[in-house]
Write a protein that holds these residues in place. Structure first.
Motif, PDB file in Angstrom:
ATOM      1  N   SER A   1       0.844  -1.191   0.000  1.00  0.00           N
ATOM      2  CA  SER A   1       0.000   0.000   0.000  1.00  0.00           C
ATOM      3  C   SER A   1       0.881   1.243   0.000  1.00  0.00           C
ATOM      4  O   SER A   1       2.099   1.160   0.199  1.00  0.00           O
ATOM      5  CB  SER A   1      -0.904   0.008   1.231  1.00  0.00           C
ATOM      6  OG  SER A   1      -0.119   0.194   2.407  1.00  0.00           O
ATOM      7  N   LYS A   2       0.258   2.389  -0.226  1.00  0.00           N
ATOM      8  CA  LYS A   2       1.008   3.636  -0.277  1.00  0.00           C
ATOM      9  C   LYS A   2       1.784   3.870   1.025  1.00  0.00           C
ATOM     10  O   LYS A   2       2.957   4.235   1.012  1.00  0.00           O
ATOM     11  CB  LYS A   2       0.061   4.805  -0.539  1.00  0.00           C
ATOM     12  CG  LYS A   2       0.763   6.152  -0.685  1.00  0.00           C
ATOM     13  CD  LYS A   2      -0.230   7.259  -0.987  1.00  0.00           C
ATOM     14  CE  LYS A   2       0.477   8.613  -1.107  1.00  0.00           C
ATOM     15  NZ  LYS A   2      -0.494   9.708  -1.407  1.00  0.00           N
ATOM     16  N   GLY A   3       1.106   3.665   2.158  1.00  0.00           N
ATOM     17  CA  GLY A   3       1.757   3.864   3.454  1.00  0.00           C
ATOM     18  C   GLY A   3       2.872   2.861   3.692  1.00  0.00           C
ATOM     19  O   GLY A   3       3.930   3.195   4.230  1.00  0.00           O
ATOM     20  N   GLN A   4       2.639   1.612   3.288  1.00  0.00           N
ATOM     21  CA  GLN A   4       3.652   0.572   3.470  1.00  0.00           C
ATOM     22  C   GLN A   4       4.877   0.828   2.599  1.00  0.00           C
ATOM     23  O   GLN A   4       6.000   0.507   2.982  1.00  0.00           O
ATOM     24  CB  GLN A   4       3.048  -0.793   3.156  1.00  0.00           C
ATOM     25  CG  GLN A   4       2.029  -1.265   4.193  1.00  0.00           C
ATOM     26  CD  GLN A   4       1.310  -2.528   3.779  1.00  0.00           C
ATOM     27  OE1 GLN A   4       1.422  -2.979   2.635  1.00  0.00           O
ATOM     28  NE2 GLN A   4       0.548  -3.109   4.710  1.00  0.00           N
ATOM     29  N   LYS A   5       4.653   1.425   1.431  1.00  0.00           N
ATOM     30  CA  LYS A   5       5.781   1.767   0.566  1.00  0.00           C
ATOM     31  C   LYS A   5       6.672   2.826   1.219  1.00  0.00           C
ATOM     32  O   LYS A   5       7.904   2.794   1.060  1.00  0.00           O
ATOM     33  CB  LYS A   5       5.284   2.263  -0.788  1.00  0.00           C
ATOM     34  CG  LYS A   5       4.779   1.146  -1.695  1.00  0.00           C
ATOM     35  CD  LYS A   5       4.315   1.683  -3.038  1.00  0.00           C
ATOM     36  CE  LYS A   5       3.861   0.534  -3.940  1.00  0.00           C
ATOM     37  NZ  LYS A   5       3.373   1.011  -5.245  1.00  0.00           N
ATOM     38  N   LEU A   6       6.057   3.753   1.952  1.00  0.00           N
ATOM     39  CA  LEU A   6       6.845   4.763   2.672  1.00  0.00           C
ATOM     40  C   LEU A   6       7.753   4.103   3.711  1.00  0.00           C
ATOM     41  O   LEU A   6       8.909   4.475   3.884  1.00  0.00           O
ATOM     42  CB  LEU A   6       5.911   5.772   3.345  1.00  0.00           C
ATOM     43  CG  LEU A   6       5.123   6.702   2.419  1.00  0.00           C
ATOM     44  CD1 LEU A   6       4.140   7.548   3.237  1.00  0.00           C
ATOM     45  CD2 LEU A   6       6.069   7.604   1.625  1.00  0.00           C
TER      46      LEU A   6
ATOM     47  N   THR B   1      -0.216   0.536  10.574  1.00  0.00           N
ATOM     48  CA  THR B   1       0.312   0.345   9.219  1.00  0.00           C
ATOM     49  C   THR B   1       1.683  -0.322   9.273  1.00  0.00           C
ATOM     50  O   THR B   1       2.008  -1.174   8.439  1.00  0.00           O
ATOM     51  CB  THR B   1       0.426   1.699   8.478  1.00  0.00           C
ATOM     52  OG1 THR B   1      -0.873   2.302   8.406  1.00  0.00           O
ATOM     53  CG2 THR B   1       0.965   1.518   7.063  1.00  0.00           C
TER      54      THR B   1
ATOM     55  N   GLU C   1      10.599   2.184   1.829  1.00  0.00           N
ATOM     56  CA  GLU C   1      11.622   3.103   1.329  1.00  0.00           C
ATOM     57  C   GLU C   1      12.525   3.578   2.462  1.00  0.00           C
ATOM     58  O   GLU C   1      13.748   3.671   2.296  1.00  0.00           O
ATOM     59  CB  GLU C   1      10.961   4.299   0.649  1.00  0.00           C
ATOM     60  CG  GLU C   1      10.316   3.961  -0.690  1.00  0.00           C
ATOM     61  CD  GLU C   1       9.535   5.121  -1.264  1.00  0.00           C
ATOM     62  OE1 GLU C   1       9.271   6.097  -0.515  1.00  0.00           O
ATOM     63  OE2 GLU C   1       9.172   5.061  -2.455  1.00  0.00           O
TER      64      GLU C   1
END
Length: 293
Positions: free
Chosen positions: A20-25, A55, A28
């Motif tokens: 998910s977008k949050g998990q990608k943060l 998250t 990274e």
């Protein structure tokens, strides 16, 4: 459950497109700053990257871990032997901004003791004690910060036994000191991250000469354990450039006490003689300073 720390970074990269977008943060940040992330709580990591604590937990689950603590442990295993002293200072500076150094260090040491008590194999411990008692000669090897542990163990074993030799100074002549090690001898190697290359070489050399080898280290994955007949585990995690030696020292205390109990009569006689010598030569202050006589 994903437990292979060597594949952790590759796993994160592999999973990245499906996160998910949050998990990608989170991914990274870990890929760029895994050394710092390894010592952050789930809440702290979430705050740092701008996502919720839940998250972060779901991110750990997505990687195959049962919870964030398992992921954190894998990160710590990944870095503990790679961090330079400068990197450790940077991490501890960030960590202690929000923590009281006194309380956080004491809590970390208590956790190391608790984890050591859970991990220690009593059968291996008992076997190690018997090897100490049965050895023709005992060599205790360790360098860098482990030298303090070597000296401590050597000091007390020397009070009980008369065949103990310390190999902790003069790195260049370690093999000369181990020159006559053989199949009837015992070598005790002590080492924690960052592991001393010379200690590892000494273990390898001793094993090749047929000696029994006991290692006191932090993990069965430790390079010292590769050459060990008996591996005694003591946890030494610390968010600092200072190595935590509390649990290893406690384990060494237990070894000395166990050996002393096995040699009870000899130990009592030795200390009786020593007390007479210490008093005769004023080794300790035996007079009460409040005594006016």
């Amino acid at each position: 459950m994903q437990e292979n720390k060597q594949d952790l970074m590759k796993l994160i990269q592999l999973k990245f497109p499906r996160l998910s977008k949050g998990q990608k943060l989170i991914a990274e940040y870990i890929l760029k700053h895994y050394d710092k992330a390894a010592f952050m709580t789930a809440a702290k990591l979430g705050t740092t990257v701008g996502v919720s604590e839940s998250t972060v937990v779901r991110f750990a689950n997505e990687l195959g871990y049962s919870g964030y603590p398992k992921l954190q442990k894998a990160l710590q295993e990944l870095i503990k032997n790679k961090l330079t002293s400068v990197q450790r200072i940077e991490i501890s500076n960030d960590y202690f901004i929000e923590e009281n150094p006194l309380k956080s260090v004491l809590k970390a040491d208590m956790e190391n003791l608790r984890a050591t008590l859970e991990k220690i194999n009593t059968d291996t411990f008992d076997a190690a004690v018997n090897e100490i008692l049965n050895a023709k000669r005992i060599y205790i090897v360790g360098f860098r910060s482990s030298q303090a542990l070597v000296e401590f163990l050597g000091f007390y074993l020397n009070l009980i036994l008369d065949n103990v030799r310390i190999v902790s100074t003069g790195i260049s002549d370690v093999f000369e000191k181990l020159l006559r090690v053989g199949k009837d001898d015992l070598v005790i190697g002590i080492g924690f991250p960052r592991y001393s290359a010379r200690t590892i070489e000494a273990m390898k050399f001793s094993k090749s000469r047929g000696a029994k080898v006991i290692t006191i280290t932090d993990s069965l994955l430790s390079p010292l354990a590769t050459y060990s007949d008996y591996t005694l585990i003591a946890q030494s995690n610390m968010v600092s450039f200072v190595d935590s030696l509390v649990a290893p020292l406690s384990l060494i205390n237990a070894l000395v006490v166990a050996v002393g109990l096995k040699e009870k009569d000899k130990t009592q006689e030795t200390f009786k003689t020593l007390e007479e010598i210490w008093e005769e030569h004023n080794v300790y202050n035996y007079k009460n300073k409040f005594n006016n006589e």
